[in-house]
Design a protein around this motif. Structure first.
Motif, PDB file in Angstrom:
ATOM      1  N   ASP A 189    -130.839   8.391 -61.056  1.00  0.00           N
ATOM      2  CA  ASP A 189    -129.440   8.490 -60.648  1.00  0.00           C
ATOM      3  C   ASP A 189    -129.261   8.208 -59.164  1.00  0.00           C
ATOM      4  OD1 ASP A 189    -128.392   8.921 -63.101  1.00  0.00           O
ATOM      5  OD2 ASP A 189    -127.750  10.976 -62.765  1.00  0.00           O
ATOM      6  N   ARG A 190    -130.228   8.585 -58.346  1.00  0.00           N
ATOM      7  CA  ARG A 190    -130.126   8.285 -56.920  1.00  0.00           C
ATOM      8  C   ARG A 190    -130.161   6.777 -56.686  1.00  0.00           C
ATOM      9  NH1 ARG A 190    -131.085  12.936 -53.533  1.00  0.00           N
ATOM     10  NH2 ARG A 190    -131.491  11.522 -51.796  1.00  0.00           N
ATOM     11  N   LEU A 191    -130.979   6.086 -57.444  1.00  0.00           N
ATOM     12  CA  LEU A 191    -131.028   4.622 -57.336  1.00  0.00           C
ATOM     13  C   LEU A 191    -129.717   4.000 -57.799  1.00  0.00           C
ATOM     14  CD1 LEU A 191    -134.646   4.058 -58.686  1.00  0.00           C
ATOM     15  CD2 LEU A 191    -133.887   3.850 -56.315  1.00  0.00           C
ATOM     16  N   MET A 192    -129.190   4.482 -58.913  1.00  0.00           N
ATOM     17  CA  MET A 192    -127.930   3.941 -59.430  1.00  0.00           C
ATOM     18  C   MET A 192    -126.762   4.244 -58.503  1.00  0.00           C
ATOM     19  SD  MET A 192    -128.142   4.390 -63.573  1.00  0.00           S
ATOM     20  CE  MET A 192    -128.477   6.156 -63.574  1.00  0.00           C
ATOM     21  N   GLU A 193    -126.776   5.440 -57.891  1.00  0.00           N
ATOM     22  CA  GLU A 193    -125.696   5.805 -56.974  1.00  0.00           C
ATOM     23  C   GLU A 193    -125.703   4.922 -55.733  1.00  0.00           C
ATOM     24  OE1 GLU A 193    -123.129   7.874 -57.002  1.00  0.00           O
ATOM     25  OE2 GLU A 193    -123.510   8.454 -59.068  1.00  0.00           O
ATOM     26  N   ALA A 194    -126.890   4.529 -55.264  1.00  0.00           N
ATOM     27  CA  ALA A 194    -126.973   3.649 -54.100  1.00  0.00           C
ATOM     28  C   ALA A 194    -126.296   2.307 -54.404  1.00  0.00           C
ATOM     29  CB  ALA A 194    -128.430   3.435 -53.705  1.00  0.00           C
ATOM     30  N   LEU A 195    -126.572   1.757 -55.580  1.00  0.00           N
ATOM     31  CA  LEU A 195    -125.945   0.496 -55.985  1.00  0.00           C
ATOM     32  C   LEU A 195    -124.442   0.684 -56.183  1.00  0.00           C
ATOM     33  CD1 LEU A 195    -126.222  -2.452 -56.849  1.00  0.00           C
ATOM     34  CD2 LEU A 195    -126.718  -1.655 -59.169  1.00  0.00           C
ATOM     35  N   TRP A 196    -124.051   1.820 -56.761  1.00  0.00           N
ATOM     36  CA  TRP A 196    -122.639   2.111 -57.013  1.00  0.00           C
ATOM     37  C   TRP A 196    -121.863   2.195 -55.703  1.00  0.00           C
ATOM     38  CZ3 TRP A 196    -118.729   1.725 -59.931  1.00  0.00           C
ATOM     39  CH2 TRP A 196    -117.682   2.650 -59.988  1.00  0.00           C
ATOM     40  N   ARG A 197    -122.436   2.837 -54.679  1.00  0.00           N
ATOM     41  CA  ARG A 197    -121.773   2.924 -53.376  1.00  0.00           C
ATOM     42  C   ARG A 197    -121.549   1.543 -52.788  1.00  0.00           C
ATOM     43  NH1 ARG A 197    -125.182   7.503 -52.753  1.00  0.00           N
ATOM     44  NH2 ARG A 197    -126.744   6.267 -51.648  1.00  0.00           N
ATOM     45  N   GLU A 198    -122.592   0.700 -52.853  1.00  0.00           N
ATOM     46  CA  GLU A 198    -122.452  -0.659 -52.323  1.00  0.00           C
ATOM     47  C   GLU A 198    -121.381  -1.445 -53.081  1.00  0.00           C
ATOM     48  OE1 GLU A 198    -123.974  -2.097 -49.611  1.00  0.00           O
ATOM     49  OE2 GLU A 198    -124.599  -0.037 -49.255  1.00  0.00           O
ATOM     50  N   ALA A 199    -121.353  -1.267 -54.404  1.00  0.00           N
ATOM     51  CA  ALA A 199    -120.367  -1.976 -55.226  1.00  0.00           C
ATOM     52  C   ALA A 199    -118.942  -1.561 -54.843  1.00  0.00           C
ATOM     53  CB  ALA A 199    -120.622  -1.696 -56.711  1.00  0.00           C
ATOM     54  N   LEU A 200    -118.743  -0.254 -54.623  1.00  0.00           N
ATOM     55  CA  LEU A 200    -117.420   0.221 -54.240  1.00  0.00           C
ATOM     56  C   LEU A 200    -117.002  -0.334 -52.880  1.00  0.00           C
ATOM     57  CD1 LEU A 200    -117.475   3.955 -55.399  1.00  0.00           C
ATOM     58  CD2 LEU A 200    -116.225   2.055 -56.432  1.00  0.00           C
ATOM     59  N   HIS A 201    -117.941  -0.428 -51.945  1.00  0.00           N
ATOM     60  CA  HIS A 201    -117.619  -1.021 -50.645  1.00  0.00           C
ATOM     61  C   HIS A 201    -117.200  -2.487 -50.797  1.00  0.00           C
ATOM     62  CE1 HIS A 201    -118.363   1.967 -47.559  1.00  0.00           C
ATOM     63  NE2 HIS A 201    -119.466   2.350 -48.171  1.00  0.00           N
ATOM     64  N   LEU A 202    -117.916  -3.235 -51.624  1.00  0.00           N
ATOM     65  CA  LEU A 202    -117.599  -4.657 -51.815  1.00  0.00           C
ATOM     66  C   LEU A 202    -116.215  -4.839 -52.414  1.00  0.00           C
ATOM     67  CD1 LEU A 202    -121.085  -5.886 -53.104  1.00  0.00           C
ATOM     68  CD2 LEU A 202    -120.049  -6.371 -50.880  1.00  0.00           C
ATOM     69  N   VAL A 203    -115.844  -3.969 -53.352  1.00  0.00           N
ATOM     70  CA  VAL A 203    -114.499  -4.033 -53.928  1.00  0.00           C
ATOM     71  C   VAL A 203    -113.456  -3.609 -52.897  1.00  0.00           C
ATOM     72  CG1 VAL A 203    -112.949  -3.037 -55.668  1.00  0.00           C
ATOM     73  CG2 VAL A 203    -115.274  -3.685 -56.306  1.00  0.00           C
ATOM     74  N   ASN A 204    -113.744  -2.514 -52.214  1.00  0.00           N
ATOM     75  CA  ASN A 204    -112.808  -1.965 -51.232  1.00  0.00           C
ATOM     76  C   ASN A 204    -112.531  -2.954 -50.099  1.00  0.00           C
ATOM     77  OD1 ASN A 204    -111.247   0.383 -50.358  1.00  0.00           O
ATOM     78  ND2 ASN A 204    -112.684   0.504 -48.656  1.00  0.00           N
ATOM     79  N   ASP A 205    -113.560  -3.696 -49.678  1.00  0.00           N
ATOM     80  CA  ASP A 205    -113.423  -4.633 -48.561  1.00  0.00           C
ATOM     81  C   ASP A 205    -112.938  -6.009 -48.998  1.00  0.00           C
ATOM     82  OD1 ASP A 205    -114.379  -2.548 -47.050  1.00  0.00           O
ATOM     83  OD2 ASP A 205    -116.417  -3.340 -46.869  1.00  0.00           O
ATOM     84  N   GLY A 206    -112.675  -6.163 -50.297  1.00  0.00           N
ATOM     85  CA  GLY A 206    -112.167  -7.438 -50.793  1.00  0.00           C
ATOM     86  C   GLY A 206    -113.203  -8.540 -50.854  1.00  0.00           C
ATOM     87  N   VAL A 207    -114.473  -8.171 -50.848  1.00  0.00           N
ATOM     88  CA  VAL A 207    -115.547  -9.165 -50.893  1.00  0.00           C
ATOM     89  C   VAL A 207    -115.721  -9.728 -52.303  1.00  0.00           C
ATOM     90  CG1 VAL A 207    -118.024  -9.549 -50.549  1.00  0.00           C
ATOM     91  CG2 VAL A 207    -116.743  -8.085 -48.961  1.00  0.00           C
ATOM     92  N   ALA A 208    -115.625  -8.860 -53.307  1.00  0.00           N
ATOM     93  CA  ALA A 208    -115.832  -9.283 -54.695  1.00  0.00           C
ATOM     94  C   ALA A 208    -115.025  -8.385 -55.631  1.00  0.00           C
ATOM     95  CB  ALA A 208    -117.315  -9.212 -55.052  1.00  0.00           C
ATOM     96  N   THR A 209    -114.717  -8.919 -56.807  1.00  0.00           N
ATOM     97  CA  THR A 209    -114.021  -8.137 -57.829  1.00  0.00           C
ATOM     98  C   THR A 209    -115.038  -7.372 -58.671  1.00  0.00           C
ATOM     99  OG1 THR A 209    -114.130  -9.876 -59.512  1.00  0.00           O
ATOM    100  CG2 THR A 209    -112.249  -9.928 -57.975  1.00  0.00           C
ATOM    101  N   THR A 210    -114.558  -6.439 -59.482  1.00  0.00           N
ATOM    102  CA  THR A 210    -115.464  -5.702 -60.366  1.00  0.00           C
ATOM    103  C   THR A 210    -116.183  -6.654 -61.313  1.00  0.00           C
ATOM    104  OG1 THR A 210    -113.674  -5.275 -61.949  1.00  0.00           O
ATOM    105  CG2 THR A 210    -114.075  -3.596 -60.264  1.00  0.00           C
ATOM    106  N   GLU A 211    -115.492  -7.660 -61.814  1.00  0.00           N
ATOM    107  CA  GLU A 211    -116.102  -8.618 -62.742  1.00  0.00           C
ATOM    108  C   GLU A 211    -117.184  -9.433 -62.044  1.00  0.00           C
ATOM    109  OE1 GLU A 211    -114.808 -11.963 -66.081  1.00  0.00           O
ATOM    110  OE2 GLU A 211    -113.301 -11.079 -64.757  1.00  0.00           O
ATOM    111  N   GLU A 212    -116.931  -9.833 -60.814  1.00  0.00           N
ATOM    112  CA  GLU A 212    -117.921 -10.631 -60.074  1.00  0.00           C
ATOM    113  C   GLU A 212    -119.171  -9.806 -59.761  1.00  0.00           C
ATOM    114  OE1 GLU A 212    -114.711 -13.581 -57.833  1.00  0.00           O
ATOM    115  OE2 GLU A 212    -115.370 -11.720 -56.864  1.00  0.00           O
ATOM    116  N   ILE A 213    -118.982  -8.539 -59.427  1.00  0.00           N
ATOM    117  CA  ILE A 213    -120.128  -7.686 -59.145  1.00  0.00           C
ATOM    118  C   ILE A 213    -120.959  -7.465 -60.408  1.00  0.00           C
ATOM    119  CG2 ILE A 213    -120.799  -5.316 -58.526  1.00  0.00           C
ATOM    120  CD1 ILE A 213    -118.390  -5.405 -56.546  1.00  0.00           C
TER     121      ILE A 213
END
Length: 314
Positions: A189-213
């Motif tokens: 879960d710690r590994l998955m949470e690290a990826l999840w945090r990065e994914a949320l930043h990418l969406v939040n910053d407009g870098v990528a959509t959920t589908e693209e990630i």
């Protein structure tokens, strides 16, 4: 032949029902308890709906949906059980209250596994009569297909108890990963949470959509991780010298400001981006249909994983 045949499952939400399906598929007698209205009907419906996946994975000769019994008290559920799987909500006070009751009525030599995804075993053991037999036994959804279970003992747990628990879970075709040092969130879960945090930043910053990630994982890293995980994947990235060269060449990049160490603030705007992205990506496909597709895929993928890593140490 299973070493352990009578199992109690306390709490029959998504994870509890997943455990019940796996235990039944491996020929166990399962006694379940959940005070929620309609719990038994929902559980039997879930087991029936996933039985075809269990058949594809391979049922035990004595597997049967009829070996499930619901009872009205924790005492009835645990008094004769060899293994007790607790799956109540992820709140320390709730879990400790339920575990106190289980500890009171269970046989002294019964193993009590908590499906907690983040609470440490030592915390759960506090104040119990037989604290050492309460361990973390954290699975992954869907439990009836995915074989990993993280086993973590607490301060009162002996190596003998962990070995017994490991044997029990192996007997129902799980892959027990024994974690020797307690830490919040355990390992996966710690590994998955690290990826999840990065994914949320990418969406939040407009870098990528959920589908693209999702696509980036599905067609890139995810395919490699299903076979080798991150370390052997990077070992190959180093060419003939393996990880030694990989760390020399790419190690300096670890200091580049690529990663966000903290999760972004979960604002209403970010929530809507994530929710709308997932709903748009799923389209007209229902959750039930997505689950069926996922299960079919995972059953086929597990066969492939076993072909390439038949002698896994886990």
């Amino acid at each position: 032949m299973n070493e352990m045949k009578k199992v109690a499952v306390i709490g029959t939400g998504v994870i509890g029902n997943g455990w019940i399906a796996r235990f039944l598929g491996q020929g166990c007698d399962v006694i379940a308890f959940d005070p929620a209205e309609g719990a038994e009907e929902k559980t039997r419906q879930v087991v029936k709906s996933v039985w075809s996946s269990l058949e594809k994975l391979g049922l035990a000769a004595d597997a049967s949906m009829d070996r499930l019994t619901f009872v009205s008290t924790i005492e009835e559920a645990v008094q004769d059980a060899d293994l007790i799987q607790e799956n109540v909500p992820e709140r320390v006070d709730v879990k400790k209250s339920v575990l106190t009751s289980i500890d009171q009525y269970a046989k002294p030599d019964a193993i009590i596994g908590s499906s907690t995804s983040g609470i440490m075993a030592t915390t759960l053991q506090e104040g119990l009569q037989y604290p050492g037999r309460v361990i973390v036994a954290h699975p992954f959804n869907p439990v009836y297909i995915l074989p990993l279970v993280e086993l973590v003992g607490g301060e009162a747990t002996t190596a003998q108890i962990i070995e017994q628990a490991k044997s029990y879970y192996k007997s129902v075709q799980m892959k027990p990963l024994v974690i020797n040092k307690e830490i919040e969130g355990h390992v996966a879960d710690r590994l998955m949470e690290a990826l999840w945090r990065e994914a949320l930043h990418l969406v939040n910053d407009g870098v990528a959509t959920t589908e693209e990630i999702d696509a980036a994982i599905i067609y890139g890293a995810g395919l490699r991780w299903a076979q080798m995980g991150p370390f052997l994947t990077f070992h190959l990235a180093g060419g003939e010298q393996g990880m030694r060269h990989m760390l020399e060449q790419f190690g300096p990049a670890l200091k580049l400001p690529w990663t966000k160490l903290e999760a972004p603030e979960l604002t209403d705007e970010l929530k809507e981006k994530v929710i709308e992205g997932c709903e748009s990506h799923a389209g007209d496909v229902t959750i039930s249909e997505l689950e069926s597709k996922r299960n079919e895929f995972l059953v086929k993928l597990l066969d492939l994983v076993e072909d390439y890593w038949p002698e896994s140490n886990v």
